[in-house]
Motif scaffolding. Structure first.
Motif, PDB file in Angstrom:
ATOM      1  N   TYR A 248       4.124   2.808  -6.029  1.00 39.61           N
ATOM      2  CA  TYR A 248       3.155   1.954  -6.702  1.00 39.61           C
ATOM      3  C   TYR A 248       3.713   0.557  -6.998  1.00 39.61           C
ATOM      4  O   TYR A 248       3.033  -0.287  -7.566  1.00 39.61           O
ATOM      5  CB  TYR A 248       2.687   2.597  -8.015  1.00 39.61           C
ATOM      6  N   GLU A 249       4.972   0.313  -6.621  1.00 36.44           N
ATOM      7  CA  GLU A 249       5.556  -0.998  -6.865  1.00 36.44           C
ATOM      8  C   GLU A 249       4.976  -2.037  -5.895  1.00 36.44           C
ATOM      9  O   GLU A 249       4.728  -1.736  -4.726  1.00 36.44           O
ATOM     10  CB  GLU A 249       7.074  -0.945  -6.707  1.00 36.44           C
ATOM     11  N   ARG A 250       4.809  -3.247  -6.405  1.00 38.56           N
ATOM     12  CA  ARG A 250       4.287  -4.329  -5.575  1.00 38.56           C
ATOM     13  C   ARG A 250       5.384  -5.372  -5.373  1.00 38.56           C
ATOM     14  O   ARG A 250       5.979  -5.855  -6.318  1.00 38.56           O
ATOM     15  CB  ARG A 250       3.080  -4.976  -6.245  1.00 38.56           C
ATOM     16  N   THR A 251       5.651  -5.718  -4.119  1.00 45.37           N
ATOM     17  CA  THR A 251       6.610  -6.765  -3.788  1.00 45.37           C
ATOM     18  C   THR A 251       5.918  -7.745  -2.853  1.00 45.37           C
ATOM     19  O   THR A 251       5.734  -7.467  -1.661  1.00 45.37           O
ATOM     20  CB  THR A 251       7.864  -6.186  -3.110  1.00 45.37           C
ATOM     21  N   VAL A 252       5.510  -8.872  -3.397  1.00 48.57           N
ATOM     22  CA  VAL A 252       4.810  -9.886  -2.603  1.00 48.57           C
ATOM     23  C   VAL A 252       5.534 -11.221  -2.797  1.00 48.57           C
ATOM     24  O   VAL A 252       5.631 -11.712  -3.925  1.00 48.57           O
ATOM     25  CB  VAL A 252       3.328 -10.029  -3.018  1.00 48.57           C
TER      26      VAL A 252
ATOM     27  N   VAL B 248      -5.009   4.237   3.540  1.00 48.95           N
ATOM     28  CA  VAL B 248      -4.741   3.089   2.673  1.00 48.95           C
ATOM     29  C   VAL B 248      -5.881   2.897   1.676  1.00 48.95           C
ATOM     30  O   VAL B 248      -5.655   2.685   0.475  1.00 48.95           O
ATOM     31  CB  VAL B 248      -4.531   1.812   3.511  1.00 48.95           C
ATOM     32  N   LEU B 249      -7.122   2.963   2.167  1.00 46.23           N
ATOM     33  CA  LEU B 249      -8.266   2.775   1.276  1.00 46.23           C
ATOM     34  C   LEU B 249      -8.329   3.858   0.206  1.00 46.23           C
ATOM     35  O   LEU B 249      -8.683   3.587  -0.955  1.00 46.23           O
ATOM     36  CB  LEU B 249      -9.565   2.759   2.089  1.00 46.23           C
ATOM     37  N   GLN B 250      -8.008   5.090   0.573  1.00 49.03           N
ATOM     38  CA  GLN B 250      -7.995   6.172  -0.405  1.00 49.03           C
ATOM     39  C   GLN B 250      -6.937   5.923  -1.472  1.00 49.03           C
ATOM     40  O   GLN B 250      -7.153   6.163  -2.669  1.00 49.03           O
ATOM     41  CB  GLN B 250      -7.728   7.512   0.294  1.00 49.03           C
ATOM     42  N   LYS B 251      -5.782   5.427  -1.046  1.00 50.07           N
ATOM     43  CA  LYS B 251      -4.710   5.102  -1.991  1.00 50.07           C
ATOM     44  C   LYS B 251      -5.176   4.034  -2.976  1.00 50.07           C
ATOM     45  O   LYS B 251      -4.912   4.125  -4.184  1.00 50.07           O
ATOM     46  CB  LYS B 251      -3.475   4.612  -1.223  1.00 50.07           C
TER      47      LYS B 251
ATOM     48  N   VAL C 191      -7.504  -6.686  -7.633  1.00 54.15           N
ATOM     49  CA  VAL C 191      -6.366  -7.134  -6.827  1.00 54.15           C
ATOM     50  C   VAL C 191      -5.126  -6.293  -7.121  1.00 54.15           C
ATOM     51  O   VAL C 191      -4.327  -6.006  -6.210  1.00 54.15           O
ATOM     52  CB  VAL C 191      -6.090  -8.637  -7.070  1.00 54.15           C
ATOM     53  N   ASP C 192      -4.938  -5.864  -8.373  1.00 52.82           N
ATOM     54  CA  ASP C 192      -3.783  -5.022  -8.699  1.00 52.82           C
ATOM     55  C   ASP C 192      -3.863  -3.675  -7.993  1.00 52.82           C
ATOM     56  O   ASP C 192      -2.843  -3.134  -7.555  1.00 52.82           O
ATOM     57  CB  ASP C 192      -3.687  -4.803 -10.210  1.00 52.82           C
ATOM     58  N   ASP C 193      -5.060  -3.128  -7.889  1.00 56.45           N
ATOM     59  CA  ASP C 193      -5.230  -1.851  -7.182  1.00 56.45           C
ATOM     60  C   ASP C 193      -4.946  -2.023  -5.692  1.00 56.45           C
ATOM     61  O   ASP C 193      -4.274  -1.192  -5.079  1.00 56.45           O
ATOM     62  CB  ASP C 193      -6.651  -1.327  -7.377  1.00 56.45           C
TER      63      ASP C 193
ATOM     64  N   ARG D 124      -6.141   3.429 -13.064  1.00 53.67           N
ATOM     65  CA  ARG D 124      -6.150   2.278 -13.973  1.00 53.67           C
ATOM     66  C   ARG D 124      -7.299   2.359 -14.963  1.00 53.67           C
ATOM     67  O   ARG D 124      -7.110   2.143 -16.178  1.00 53.67           O
ATOM     68  CB  ARG D 124      -6.253   0.976 -13.154  1.00 53.67           C
ATOM     69  N   LEU D 125      -8.480   2.690 -14.477  1.00 53.74           N
ATOM     70  CA  LEU D 125      -9.639   2.773 -15.366  1.00 53.74           C
ATOM     71  C   LEU D 125      -9.494   3.915 -16.375  1.00 53.74           C
ATOM     72  O   LEU D 125      -9.849   3.772 -17.547  1.00 53.74           O
ATOM     73  CB  LEU D 125     -10.908   2.956 -14.537  1.00 53.74           C
TER      74      LEU D 125
END
Length: 685
Positions: A302-306, A414-417, A353-355, A425-426
């Motif tokens: 779940y980590e984001r690296t951009v 990917v879309l399911q993830k 965007v976070d999701d 989140r919700l």
């Protein structure tokens, strides 16, 4: 205003800083800061000039040498700085770019199609803040040299900045170039420590990261790092022919299995902006051309690296290209989800965007002429037209990928993830308050070992995370109970790089930290509910203390990152030595390193002071009495603390991965290469 007051303030009171005086007067305006980041930025300015030659197709190799005397040398095989005489200034091209602000070949667009330099300040700022700078230029069949002392051209009669200097303008012709000899520029400089904070130094890891990143972004150029250690030269080469694809694989978290292939997005677009021509006349609707290159993939984590770059320059805070990328990704993914049956239930909200970017590793690189940044350090791109260019290119490619029959299974995964991330989140948002009440971690009373403060205001309050119960005794007596709270930690906390959030929260010390801060963890972390204005890591000034700080910084980076992003995490800097003098007027001094202690003792001896020897060394915080601990570590007026940044967090995670990670080979190489640095005499056998 009275007449007498007017006469006190006249034209003679105005100051005009000429040449490089402005840089020396306000260095932070030109290099961002005067701590180690400023020293690192000097190197960045020089190496970026060599990189611009590579981007333009004129250089294939850049060699960086970190000499034992502290100097930095950058050599490239580009075209070489022009050596001819500049008609308007009467100076050679070399002297012009190294002694005049806003001078260079990157303004009109004829010298470079796209470059990292745009202000014409970088090289001249380095020159202004250097004790000595030597430049060698191989250009037009000749080899020229020139030297400077604090920006003033001249000659030295020997090696290093302490050699005798004679002021002398002009380029020196050394010889003709040999047959087959490459053109290029070599710059070697010794930065002037007077313009920087005490202890500021060039970070080799920052240099290494800069060269590695640039090698990813400019795959046609080899970058070589040479470091002088104990008389030997260690050499590392960075060359990545696959470019951003290699970079994405490198940046992806260890153990994060990919759920999609690495998507490569390239394209060009045009935008218009107001710009001045070569004569300084402002013109409107000047058309610009932008080149975009992006590589991205999703992983199981779940980590984001951009990461965002403009003309090979890393933009830490993103900017307009980030805005365009985020908008396009959300729009394209939301459309794909709405077209895929069975993903979303009726009345479910679309992902944000976070999701979309959960588990994503991505690199976005744009090449544009004359980019605009928010500051000289180029941390954020502000060229407005790039947003729509990026948005159009990304939207088009992501749509094509989601609609491609060959990637149908991959796209659905990917879309399911992304949809699952949105639901989590919700659910967390809706149940956050209830979950905190029900969870023993956040609903129970404060840990009994917490020594809380009396104030209810967050802005002034401080929480010290204290290493060991022994230090707690002195800290309890030293603190100001009105606004300073203490939480002792027993031993080393769990290494969260190897553990998930559930296992981390089972650790007693970690659960106590989370409970006391009262702001949650991970994606549910809410800075507005944090009970303290600052968190200060107070560990011993030894190896164990460094290990504990590293583990704590990694904990905050993983599960309480906003504390670092908000500048509210600090590390206390307890001293190593206490120097006292005897006599009628005794003095007490604290030092933070062996070298600083030896320098201070020598200075006191020179001043005729009688220093008590041997100088005692603190073995830990618990060895200090309350007054010593207050003066050196806890008193806001006299203490030294270091704000922890995201760069520190990255360094901490990298250190843990190297020393405690699953990969054995890098650790073995590091141990072998570092063995010579051990002071065997200091080992307690």
């Amino acid at each position: 205003m009275t007449a007498s007051a007017e006469t006190l303030y006249g034209a003679d009171d105005l100051t005009h800083l000429e040449g490089l005086e402005a840089v020396r007067k306000r260095p932070g305006m030109y290099i961002g800061s005067t701590d180690s980041r400023g020293v690192n930025h000097l190197f960045t300015e020089i190496v970026d000039n060599s990189t611009d030659e590579g981007v333009a197709g004129h250089a294939t190799k850049v060699v960086v040498t970190l000499h034992a005397d502290g100097s930095v040398e950058v050599e490239d095989d580009g075209r070489g700085i022009p050596t001819g005489v500049h008609a308007k200034s009467g100076l050679s091209g070399v002297e012009l770019v190294l002694t005049r602000l806003h001078a260079g070949g990157k303004f009109g667009g004829s010298g470079y199609k796209a470059s990292g330099g745009l202000h014409g300040v970088g090289a001249s700022a380095v020159n202004a803040l250097s004790l000595r700078l030597d430049v060698t230029v191989k250009h037009a069949g000749k080899v020229h040299e020139m030297s400077f002392a604090r920006g003033v051209p001249g000659t030295f009669d020997g090696q290093g900045p302490k050699a005798k200097f004679t002021r002398q303008s002009g380029l020196r012709l050394i010889r003709k170039m040999k047959r087959g000899e490459s053109t290029g520029t070599t710059i070697r400089y010794w930065y002037d420590a007077r313009y920087f904070e005490t202890g500021a130094a060039l970070d080799v890891d920052v240099v290494r990261q800069k060269l590695r990143n640039t090698a990813f972004l400019v795959p046609g150029v080899n970058y070589v790092l040479r470091t002088a250690t104990d008389g030997a030269i260690n050499e590392e080469t960075f060359h990545h022919p696959s470019g951003l694809t290699d970079m994405v694989e490198f940046l992806a978290p260890a153990g994060d299995r990919a759920v999609s292939e690495t998507l490569v997005i390239t394209g060009e677009g045009s935008y218009k902006e107001n710009a001045a021509d070569e004569n300084g006349v402002m013109k409107s609707n000047v058309e610009r051309r932008a080149e975009v290159e992006i590589a991205l993939r999703w992983g199981t984590g779940y980590e984001r690296t951009v990461e965002f770059f403009t003309n090979t320059i890393r933009n830490v805070h993103g900017g307009t290209h980030r805005r365009g990328f985020d908008r396009a990704m959300v729009k394209a993914v939301q459309e794909a989800i709405s077209k895929t049956r069975g993903l979303l239930k009726p009345k479910e909200d679309m992902p944000t965007v976070d999701d979309v970017q959960e588990g994503m590793t991505a690199v976005i690189h744009v090449r544009i002429p004359e980019p605009q940044f928010t500051s000289q350090t180029k941390d954020e791109l502000s060229t407005a037209g790039i947003t729509k260019v990026i948005q159009g290119i990304v939207d088009k490619h992501i749509k094509a990928w989601t609609e491609n029959r060959k990637t149908k299974a991959e796209v659905k995964t990917v879309l399911q993830k992304i949809v699952d991330a949105s639901r989590v989140r919700l659910a967390q948002k809706q149940q956050k308050d209830a979950a905190r009440r029900k969870t023993a971690l956040e609903g129970a009373a404060m840990p009994p070992k917490l020594v809380d403060c009396r104030t209810t205001g967050v802005s002034r309050s401080e929480l010290f995370l204290v290493e060991g119960d022994s230090a707690l005794g002195s800290a309890r007596m030293a603190r100001v109970s009105e606004y300073q709270a203490l939480l002792p930690l027993r031993g080393k906390i769990l290494n969260v790089q190897k553990a998930g959030l559930g296992d981390a929260l089972k650790n007693a010390e970690i659960s106590s930290i989370v409970q006391v801060l009262g702001a949650g963890t991970g994606r549910t972390f809410d800075m507005s509910t944090m009970r303290y204005g600052r968190v200060i890591l107070m560990a011993d000034a030894d190896v164990d203390g460094s290990h504990i700080r590293t583990l704590l910084i990694t904990l905050f980076a993983r599960y309480m990152r906003p504390v670092i992003e908000g500048g509210r995490l600090y590390a206390a800097m307890p001293p190593l030595h206490k120097i006292t003098t005897k006599g009628r007027n005794p003095e007490t001094h604290y030092t933070f390193s062996e070298r600083e202690m030896e320098t201070k003792v020598a200075a006191l001896h020179k001043a005729g002071k009688n220093v008590v020897t041997p100088v005692p060394r603190f073995k830990g915080l618990g060895e200090m009495d309350a007054d010593e601990l207050w003066d050196t570590t806890m008193n806001p007026a006299t203490r030294s603390v270091r704000r922890i940044t995201l760069d520190d967090a990255e360094a901490a995670e990298a250190a843990l991965e190297l020393l405690m990670g699953e990969k054995v080979e890098p650790r073995r190489k590091w141990l072998v290469s570092s063995a010579a640095r051990v002071d065997q005499a200091a080992i307690d056998i």
